[in-house]
Scaffold this active site. Structure first.
Site, PDB file in Angstrom:
ATOM      1  N   LYS A 101       0.822  -1.215   0.000  1.00  0.00           N
ATOM      2  CA  LYS A 101       0.000   0.000   0.000  1.00  0.00           C
ATOM      3  C   LYS A 101       0.852   1.259   0.000  1.00  0.00           C
ATOM      4  CE  LYS A 101      -4.415  -1.661   1.214  1.00  0.00           C
ATOM      5  NZ  LYS A 101      -5.430  -1.916   2.214  1.00  0.00           N
TER       6      LYS A 101
ATOM      7  N   ARG B 221      -3.929  -9.972   4.552  1.00  0.00           N
ATOM      8  CA  ARG B 221      -4.252  -9.946   3.120  1.00  0.00           C
ATOM      9  C   ARG B 221      -3.003  -9.464   2.384  1.00  0.00           C
ATOM     10  NH1 ARG B 221      -5.907  -6.429  -0.857  1.00  0.00           N
ATOM     11  NH2 ARG B 221      -7.533  -7.177  -2.246  1.00  0.00           N
TER      12      ARG B 221
HETATM   13  N1  HH2 Z   1      -7.365  -3.507   0.409  1.00  0.00           N
HETATM   14  C1  HH2 Z   1      -7.582  -3.532  -0.928  1.00  0.00           C
HETATM   15  C2  HH2 Z   1      -8.661  -4.256  -1.448  1.00  0.00           C
HETATM   16  N2  HH2 Z   1      -9.475  -4.956  -0.637  1.00  0.00           N
HETATM   17  N3  HH2 Z   1     -10.083  -5.689   1.528  1.00  0.00           N
HETATM   18  C3  HH2 Z   1      -9.877  -5.680   2.858  1.00  0.00           C
HETATM   19  N4  HH2 Z   1     -10.676  -6.385   3.675  1.00  0.00           N
HETATM   20  N5  HH2 Z   1      -8.850  -4.975   3.419  1.00  0.00           N
HETATM   21  C4  HH2 Z   1      -7.998  -4.231   2.652  1.00  0.00           C
HETATM   22  O1  HH2 Z   1      -7.089  -3.583   3.232  1.00  0.00           O
HETATM   23  C5  HH2 Z   1      -8.179  -4.214   1.239  1.00  0.00           C
HETATM   24  C6  HH2 Z   1      -9.260  -4.957   0.701  1.00  0.00           C
HETATM   25  C7  HH2 Z   1      -6.680  -2.794  -1.857  1.00  0.00           C
HETATM   26  O2  HH2 Z   1      -5.602  -3.595  -2.288  1.00  0.00           O
HETATM   27  P1  HH2 Z   1      -5.389  -4.259  -3.776  1.00  0.00           P
HETATM   28  O3  HH2 Z   1      -6.272  -5.401  -3.994  1.00  0.00           O
HETATM   29  O4  HH2 Z   1      -3.974  -4.550  -3.918  1.00  0.00           O
HETATM   30  O5  HH2 Z   1      -5.759  -3.143  -4.774  1.00  0.00           O
HETATM   31  P2  HH2 Z   1      -7.035  -3.038  -5.666  1.00  0.00           P
HETATM   32  O6  HH2 Z   1      -8.151  -2.610  -4.782  1.00  0.00           O
HETATM   33  O7  HH2 Z   1      -6.645  -1.986  -6.665  1.00  0.00           O
HETATM   34  O8  HH2 Z   1      -7.313  -4.349  -6.287  1.00  0.00           O
END
Ligand code: HH2
Length: 279
Positions: free
Chosen positions: A220, A254
């Site tokens: 992040k 995660r």
């Molecule tokens: N962060 C992201 C997406 N989903 N769900 C939970 N429960 N907690 C989190 O911190 C969280 C989440 C963002 O990360 P990423 O999947 O890498 O990015 P994107 O949303 O662009 O797919």
């Protein structure tokens, strides 16, 4: 404390690793590499081989500034991947904010619904309540388009904690039993670097609510802000943050880098064991 998700039960006597499988063309970390369903399925299988305890499948990017995805498009991205991975041996989490897709995901074999909108859409909790699926209720201030513009809290830990407890109570009222409810402070979702650090420092307060806590810190922008590294070089910082979260009571991590996180947790667990013996 146990976690009940679909046909799976976790004793939570060790931290669990949730591997991220993005099926989006614009995810900030996976950059469209897994757009095709088959590539996402292959990636999911690889994460299981690396030691993922669960997979989190998402078809809508939630990064700051991301535009919403229509239901039909999200469905086309996510459902084939759930169907293909349903027999892969680990519970599948589906990252969605849409009650219709939640229902379809449960029918297709999902064991956990992960909603970065905290099940805030009308009917969201109800769409999962009648199943044996778990829910991950995440805190977010504002919506993805504007949430990072000027997040405001008087006391971020107290406010996020109080909000999560209220949402957990609402989930229980909707018929979702305690052991099916996971809470997440939502690192980076309407939070400045200082807010994120305060939440990581205070994670134990959120864990004290008695629900498993999920921490999503992997790659992040807070890791980028602290290390000065672009997304592709944030693995070491992410692993450090994951360990700090585990030390403060996180039950589920995660992460994108499953193998590296698994190794770090092996070291952490060995030291934990020694610590318990010495005491
Ligand atoms: N962060 C992201 C997406 N989903 N769900 C939970 N429960 N907690 C989190 O911190 C969280 C989440 C963002 O990360 P990423 O999947 O890498 O990015 P994107 O949303 O662009 O797919």
């Amino acid at each position: 404390m146990i976690l009940h998700c679909g046909k799976y039960r976790f004793a939570l006597d060790r931290p669990l690793i949730m591997g991220v499988v993005n099926v989006t063309p614009d995810s900030f970390s996976d950059g469209g590499h897994f757009l095709r369903a088959q590539a996402a399925v292959d990636h999911g299988r690889q994460l299981i081989d690396e030691g993922a305890d669960l997979l989190d499948i998402g078809g809508e990017s939630t990064r700051p500034g991301a535009a919403p995805v229509a239901l039909d498009e999200e469905r086309r991205r996510v459902l084939p991947v759930i169907e293909a991975l349903a027999g892969a041996g680990v519970p599948l989490s589906v990252d969605t904010q849409k009650p219709e897709l939640m229902r379809e995901a449960v029918a297709a074999g999902a064991a956990l619904i992960n909603d970065v909108n905290g099940f805030g859409a009308p009917g969201a909790l109800e769409s999962v309540a009648g199943s044996d699926c778990a829910v991950c209720i995440m805190h977010r201030q504002g919506d993805p388009l504007t949430m990072q513009q000027s997040p405001q809290y008087a006391d971020v830990v107290a406010e996020v904690d109080a909000w999560l407890r209220q949402r957990a109570a609402a989930a229980e009222r909707a018929g979702i039993t305690r052991e099916r409810i996971v809470l997440d402070p939502g690192f980076g979702f309407g939070k400045t670097l200082e807010h994120n650090l305060a939440l990581l420092r205070g994670l134990q307060i959120i864990a004290a609510a008695g629900h498993p806590v999920l921490a999503g810190l992997s790659r992040k922008s807070m890791i980028g802000a602290l290390t000065g590294k672009p997304v592709g070089e944030r693995m070491p910082g992410s692993v450090a943050a994951a360990l700090l979260a585990v030390q403060r009571g996180a039950a589920i991590l995660r992460v994108h880098d499953v193998a590296a996180t698994r190794d770090a947790l092996k070291v952490w667990r060995a030291v934990q064991g020694a610590y318990q013996v010495i005491r």
